[in-house]
Design an enzyme around this catalytic site. Structure first.
Site, short mmCIF file in Angstrom:
data_model
loop_
_atom_site.label_atom_id
_atom_site.label_comp_id
_atom_site.label_asym_id
_atom_site.label_seq_id
_atom_site.Cartn_x
_atom_site.Cartn_y
_atom_site.Cartn_z
CG ASN A 173 3.42 8.84 -3.64
OD1 ASN A 173 2.63 7.90 -3.56
ND2 ASN A 173 3.55 9.56 -4.75
CB SER A 219 2.44 -1.93 -2.99
OG SER A 219 1.65 -2.64 -3.93
CE1 TYR A 235 5.80 -0.81 -6.70
CE2 TYR A 235 4.15 -2.51 -6.32
CZ TYR A 235 4.55 -1.19 -6.25
OH TYR A 235 3.70 -0.25 -5.72
CB ALA A 236 5.88 -8.22 -4.78
CE LYS A 266 6.18 0.55 -3.41
NZ LYS A 266 6.41 1.92 -2.87
CB ILE A 306 -5.15 4.08 -6.10
CG1 ILE A 306 -4.97 3.55 -4.68
CG2 ILE A 306 -5.57 5.54 -6.10
CD1 ILE A 306 -6.24 3.59 -3.83
#
Length: 267
Positions: A90, A145, A158-159, A162, A191
């Site tokens: 996580n 994600s 980040y994309a 992931k 979230i």
């Protein structure tokens, strides 16, 4: 409430947000949960809350950017409990610069990918020898994600990281499935947690809520329930899957929210 009885489950990045939700639900199902993070005080607080609710937990300091820290976490957990049954990847890099292609240097891009994708890879590499020792194998759950579900206007590093986690999940399942190692990925939607709620602009919340096929944002427990299933023996036939848990946000065309406003169905 004993779906994970006798299982030792490591949840990385479990001192805040989604990680706490995953850890507490695993503990509620009778797992021995290893809480990890860089902040000892926050980690011990989570342990205390789990124990107060009747669960079992243990804190181990952890830094996703340190190979030595990853090795120590796995080795110390195996020494303390004698076995490891599941790993929930996580943890993700925090505070690293991200943005558009023209805004990032290659070094900044690589820093995010190295942490979020490379760290996940290395955690799997560290835990595999211990899972392979188990008669029933083990379960790896990677937290991905929805950023990998489609293009957007920012956070490209980040994309990409992931998206790599999605593919890493499939490859690990292919390589080690015959050894009874399951590897699945959960891609959360928006979230809302106690840690991030104040940082999410109201305009962004409105955009997301208008596109979610429900009446609320996601909560850490929504991801936690899915992780409990993937860690448990109930999901023995689930392997190599990338599961999006986003309230239906990415299941429709981008015009749905606008057509709702227009009280229309199509053009």
């Amino acid at each position: 409430m004993d779906r994970l009885k006798d299982k030792v489950v490591i949840v990385t990045g479990s001192t805040s947000g989604i990680g706490i939700g995953i850890a507490k639900l695993c503990a509620a199902e009778a797992a021995q949960v290893v809480i990890t993070g860089r902040n000892v005080e926050r980690g011990q607080k989570v342990v205390n809350e789990i124990e107060a609710a009747g669960g079992k937990a243990w804190f181990h300091a952890f830094d996703l950017t340190s190979t030595e820290s990853m090795h120590a976490l796995i080795a110390d957990t195996a020494e303390k409990f004698g076995h490891i049954d599941a790993l929930v990847n996580n943890a993700a890099g925090m505070g690293l610069k991200d943005g558009r292609v023209d805004e990032l240097t290659l070094e900044e891009f690589n820093a995010v990918v190295t942490t979020d994708l490379g760290g996940t890879f290395n955690m799997i590499k560290e835990v595999l020898p211990y899972l392979l020792k188990n008669e029933k194998g083990g379960s790896i759950v990677n937290i991905g994600s929805m950023a990998s579900a489609g293009g957007d206007l920012g956070t490209i590093a980040y994309a990409c990281a992931k998206s790599g986690v999605d593919k890493l999940t499939e490859y690990v399942a292919c390589m080690y499935g015959p050894k009874n190692i399951r590897c699945n990925c959960v891609r959360p939607g928006l979230i809302v947690t106690p840690q991030n709620e104040g940082r999410i602009p109201d305009a962004l919340k409105t955009i997301f809520l208008s596109n979610i096929l429900g009446t609320r944002y996601g909560a850490p427990e929504d991801i936690g329930h899915l992780c409990v299933y993937l860690v448990s023996d109930e999901s023995d036939y689930m392997n190599g899957q990338v599961l999006t848990c986003d309230g239906g946000l990415n299941s429709h065309t981008p015009t749905v929210a606008q057509f709702r406003t227009m009280a229309g169905r199509t053009w």
